[in-house]
Design an enzyme around this catalytic site. Structure first.
Site, PDB file in Angstrom:
ATOM      1  N   LYS A 141       0.846  -1.200   0.000  1.00  0.00           N
ATOM      2  CA  LYS A 141       0.000   0.000   0.000  1.00  0.00           C
ATOM      3  C   LYS A 141       0.874   1.240   0.000  1.00  0.00           C
ATOM      4  O   LYS A 141       1.522   1.554   0.992  1.00  0.00           O
ATOM      5  CB  LYS A 141      -0.917   0.048   1.223  1.00  0.00           C
ATOM      6  CG  LYS A 141      -2.068   1.066   1.027  1.00  0.00           C
ATOM      7  CD  LYS A 141      -2.619   1.607   2.304  1.00  0.00           C
ATOM      8  CE  LYS A 141      -1.883   2.813   2.792  1.00  0.00           C
ATOM      9  NZ  LYS A 141      -1.969   4.002   1.887  1.00  0.00           N
TER      10      LYS A 141
ATOM     11  N   GLU B 155       7.498  15.394  16.827  1.00  0.00           N
ATOM     12  CA  GLU B 155       8.058  15.324  15.483  1.00  0.00           C
ATOM     13  C   GLU B 155       7.344  16.314  14.576  1.00  0.00           C
ATOM     14  O   GLU B 155       6.126  16.261  14.411  1.00  0.00           O
ATOM     15  CB  GLU B 155       7.925  13.909  14.919  1.00  0.00           C
ATOM     16  CG  GLU B 155       8.603  13.728  13.572  1.00  0.00           C
ATOM     17  CD  GLU B 155       8.532  12.301  13.079  1.00  0.00           C
ATOM     18  OE1 GLU B 155       9.530  11.824  12.527  1.00  0.00           O
ATOM     19  OE2 GLU B 155       7.463  11.673  13.231  1.00  0.00           O
TER      20      GLU B 155
ATOM     21  N   CYS C  61      12.329  10.625   8.825  1.00  0.00           N
ATOM     22  CA  CYS C  61      12.154  10.150  10.202  1.00  0.00           C
ATOM     23  C   CYS C  61      13.435  10.287  11.014  1.00  0.00           C
ATOM     24  O   CYS C  61      13.382  10.439  12.241  1.00  0.00           O
ATOM     25  CB  CYS C  61      11.680   8.705  10.200  1.00  0.00           C
ATOM     26  SG  CYS C  61      12.773   7.573   9.308  1.00  0.00           S
TER      27      CYS C  61
ATOM     28  N   GLU D   5       8.546   0.921  11.698  1.00  0.00           N
ATOM     29  CA  GLU D   5       9.563   1.974  11.626  1.00  0.00           C
ATOM     30  C   GLU D   5       8.801   3.282  11.720  1.00  0.00           C
ATOM     31  O   GLU D   5       8.118   3.693  10.788  1.00  0.00           O
ATOM     32  CB  GLU D   5      10.343   1.857  10.319  1.00  0.00           C
ATOM     33  CG  GLU D   5      11.696   2.551  10.362  1.00  0.00           C
ATOM     34  CD  GLU D   5      11.616   3.987   9.896  1.00  0.00           C
ATOM     35  OE1 GLU D   5      11.502   4.858  10.780  1.00  0.00           O
ATOM     36  OE2 GLU D   5      11.662   4.234   8.698  1.00  0.00           O
TER      37      GLU D   5
ATOM     38  N   THR E  39       3.860   7.299  14.538  1.00  0.00           N
ATOM     39  CA  THR E  39       3.841   6.459  15.736  1.00  0.00           C
ATOM     40  C   THR E  39       2.428   6.094  16.158  1.00  0.00           C
ATOM     41  O   THR E  39       2.168   4.935  16.533  1.00  0.00           O
ATOM     42  CB  THR E  39       4.578   7.170  16.881  1.00  0.00           C
ATOM     43  OG1 THR E  39       5.952   7.330  16.501  1.00  0.00           O
ATOM     44  CG2 THR E  39       4.524   6.361  18.166  1.00  0.00           C
TER      45      THR E  39
ATOM     46  N   GLY F  35       5.801   4.715   9.135  1.00  0.00           N
ATOM     47  CA  GLY F  35       4.893   5.855   9.207  1.00  0.00           C
ATOM     48  C   GLY F  35       4.852   6.435  10.598  1.00  0.00           C
ATOM     49  O   GLY F  35       5.788   6.282  11.388  1.00  0.00           O
TER      50      GLY F  35
END
Length: 495
Positions: free
Chosen positions: A176, A390, A289, A255, A235, A233
């Site tokens: 996806k 983030e 990231c 990740e 968290t 993607g």
């Protein structure tokens, strides 16, 4: 040149238009529409999963010897290299990234397939030490169908990091792509189906399923045929996915996000550190990231270093990814640009000083794009939201530290633990800090360097599991133990 019809999905071995809602993908540099992509429906996900399960169980694939599966990966690597310029241009158009970066990402994808093929060629099973009249063996078998869910910031490299080991392990894959950036994943899918066809392997071994994560991603995770998920993607999305996987007792690799510290000790090579800090956070326009978004500088050096850093950041060239001299390209989407801007407004509210940037660039060249100036903030404590959350944009927050204990305490005062950079001439200090900082990857006197042979992943809220390296293939397999009796006498209950 490779053609990539943008309104198609790969479902059950056939390319076709998805039955779901249509979404326009945008050129982040101009705001112009690139293509209309139709999402797949949950029913189409189910159809793809059933076909993938059948394909994974076909003897022609399931019984294929590892060195022959390696031929598939090698062929995919060659096709990526043959179409490298098209793939890079497509990813620049879709994500806004500079061409220099997308070319490197395409080369990385090809290298991942080649490395994984070599690792598969040399993979070994184990005969374990016997403790009786038997021979014991440990073997690895495919899971069957696995799901790969990727973000929008580096699709072609992220796709390769999941597809190569999953196929090497003997699985079928439901991929996806991100809703904002599906085009290069669709193009890569066509190359893989070409390789599958050339080797007379079932094309249903791969599905490419565009659409929103809350619909398509959720359907993949919940499908009963899917036995593993690899996700890159945010968290919070990763946590939700993990809860669903736990209900299925299904393994996952996650990740996730980061708020990575980059550290400049008092004895650092200043030129090297300045260049490294800027590259670590402002390359990819901060949409990474592992961006080094928290800068810790020794207090004695702080004013001098940050002052020079700001002077150089203001000189960074902002522009479209297609311009050869661009250093900071547009963000992926206007909605994301607005989110980054909102974080800088939050920082102002928290009392931050905006040392440079802090706004969209002005002028007609930038009016229609999703641009944001590289920004440096200071004056905040480490527990401010701007220092903890983030941002995923070209925003750096600078903080001083007093000594090693203060540094390690502040660096580890984060829910994240993905990466860290250290700039120093003192190898002993580098070693101590690298071992004490809670991060899955630590760079010393460099940053954002990657190797297909070196595992990558995070600690704490930055994720579970690892990608890359030889063990990546094993992560997509189930381990089985075999006992082969060698006794010449019957077991005690034989009669």
């Amino acid at each position: 040149m490779l053609r990539t019809p943008p309104d198609e999905a790969l479902v059950a071995g056939r390319w076709r238009r998805g039955g779901g809602a249509a979404t326009q993908t945008l050129d982040p540099a101009t705001g112009a529409a690139l293509a209309t992509v139709h999402a797949v429906t949950p029913d189409e996900v189910s159809e793809a999963a059933r076909a993938a399960a059948r394909a994974a169980a076909e003897p022609h694939w399931y019984d294929l010897l590892p060195h022959r599966r390696a031929r598939l990966l090698t062929r995919v690597a060659t096709l990526i290299e043959d179409n490298a310029e098209h793939l890079a241009a497509l990813q620049t158009a879709d994500t806004g990234k500079a061409l220099t970066e997308t070319r490197a990402l395409v080369a990385s994808a090809a290298a991942t397939f080649r490395y994984t093929a070599a690792a598969l060629e040399t993979a070994e099973e184990a005969i374990t030490p016997s403790r009786g009249a038997y021979v014991t063996l440990s073997v690895h078998e495919p899971i069957g169908v696995v799901g790969a869910i990727n973000p929008w910031n580096s699709p072609v490299a992220s796709d390769a990091q999941k597809l190569a080991p999953a196929l090497a392990a003997g699985n079928a894959v439901l991929l996806k792509p991100a809703e904002w950036t599906p085009l290069v994943s669709l193009a890569l899918g066509r190359l893989i189906t070409q390789a599958l066809g050339e080797l007379r392997l079932p094309t249903a071994l791969l599905a490419v399923l565009p659409g929103p994560g809350r619909v398509v991603g959720d359907a993949i995770v919940r499908d009963p045929h899917v036995g593993r998920i690899a996700f890159t993607g945010g968290t919070e999305t990763g946590r939700a996915l993990a809860r669903t996987a736990a209900e299925k007792l299904m393994p996952v690799s996650l990740e996730l996000g980061g708020k990575s510290p980059t550290v400049v000790l008092a004895d650092a090579d200043i030129e090297q550190a300045l260049a490294g800090v800027m590259f670590g956070v402002f390359s990819s326009s901060g949409q990474s990231c592992i961006a080094g978004s928290r800068l810790f500088v020794a207090r004695a050096l702080y004013d001098e270093f940050v002052g020079e850093l700001v002077a150089r950041v203001t000189e960074l060239r902002v522009g479209p990814g297609t311009r050869p001299d661009t250093q900071v390209a547009p963000l992926v989407h206007p909605a994301h640009r607005d989110k980054v801007a909102a974080y800088v407004d939050l920082a102002r509210g928290e009392g931050a000083r905006v040392l440079c940037g802090g706004a969209a660039p002005e002028g007609p060249d930038y009016a229609d794009g999703a641009y944001y100036l590289p920004t440096v903030l200071d004056g905040l404590p480490n527990d401010a939201r701007t220092c903890q959350e983030e941002i995923f944009g070209p925003v750096l927050v600078a903080l001083p530290f007093d000594d090693e204990e203060d540094l390690v305490r502040q660096a580890n005062d984060s829910v994240y633990g993905l990466a860290c950079g250290i700039w120093t001439r003192d190898h002993r200090a580098a070693w101590r800090i690298a071992r004490r900082v809670e991060a899955g990857t630590v760079w010393i006197n460099t940053y954002k360097q990657f190797s297909a042979s070196t595992p990558f992943g995070g600690m704490k809220a930055s994720g579970l599991g690892r990608e890359k390296g030889r063990d990546a293939i094993r992560a997509y397999q189930r381990q089985k133990s075999l006992y082969w009796g060698t006794a010449t006498t019957p077991l005690p209950w034989a009669g």
